[in-house]
Design a protein around this motif. Sequence first.
Motif, PDB file in Angstrom:
ATOM      1  N   TYR A   1       1.189  -0.958   0.058  1.00 53.00           N
ATOM      2  CA  TYR A   1      -0.263   0.146   0.103  1.00 53.00           C
ATOM      3  C   TYR A   1       0.461   1.087   0.353  1.00 53.00           C
TER       4      TYR A   1
ATOM      5  N   VAL B   1      -4.061   3.657   0.987  1.00 52.38           N
ATOM      6  CA  VAL B   1      -4.409   2.648  -0.774  1.00 52.38           C
ATOM      7  C   VAL B   1      -3.402   2.000  -0.896  1.00 52.38           C
TER       8      VAL B   1
ATOM      9  N   ALA C   1      -8.249   4.349   0.913  1.00 58.24           N
ATOM     10  CA  ALA C   1      -9.003   4.204  -0.415  1.00 58.24           C
ATOM     11  C   ALA C   1      -8.260   3.177  -1.215  1.00 58.24           C
TER      12      ALA C   1
ATOM     13  N   LEU D   1      -7.598   0.151  -4.219  1.00 55.79           N
ATOM     14  CA  LEU D   1      -7.851  -0.140  -5.392  1.00 55.79           C
ATOM     15  C   LEU D   1      -6.858  -1.450  -5.765  1.00 55.79           C
TER      16      LEU D   1
ATOM     17  N   LEU E   1     -11.013   8.371  -4.483  1.00 56.71           N
ATOM     18  CA  LEU E   1     -10.262   6.722  -5.581  1.00 56.71           C
ATOM     19  C   LEU E   1      -9.172   7.474  -6.853  1.00 56.71           C
TER      20      LEU E   1
ATOM     21  N   ALA F   1      -5.800   8.621  -5.784  1.00 62.97           N
ATOM     22  CA  ALA F   1      -5.737   7.144  -5.699  1.00 62.97           C
ATOM     23  C   ALA F   1      -5.074   6.752  -6.602  1.00 62.97           C
ATOM     24  N   LYS F   2      -5.836   6.558  -7.975  1.00 57.99           N
ATOM     25  CA  LYS F   2      -5.099   6.148  -8.966  1.00 57.99           C
ATOM     26  C   LYS F   2      -4.129   6.508  -9.919  1.00 57.99           C
TER      27      LYS F   2
END
Length: 114
Positions: A29, A40, A75, A77, A100, A103-104
Amino acid sequence: MSDVQIRDDRAAGRLEAFAGDELAGHIQYFALESPQSALVPVHTIVEPAYEGQGVAGSLARELYGIAAREGVVVAPLCPYVVKWAERHPEEAPAADPELLRAAKDWLIAHPEGF
């Protein structure tokens, strides 16, 4: 898996599950700071000898526990953590879609190590 010990190696971005001295699995993460603080998870990996023993679920539960204790959100993924969170909404509050996306975007800009 009740005899697993979970350790947070924040510097390495790994939440690790150990059975004795043996690594049973981990969640990789990163910590996101903007638009809000979040943990994340990107990958969940369980060693073959420990598959089907609840290691991944224990890791996901602990990640959400750490986030709650620190007052941040998760968040996810990682596909496993996303599914785990859907099955445990009382322990895993849904992340805001904007978070999100952020984060991506961070992951796309920083793919090293993932």
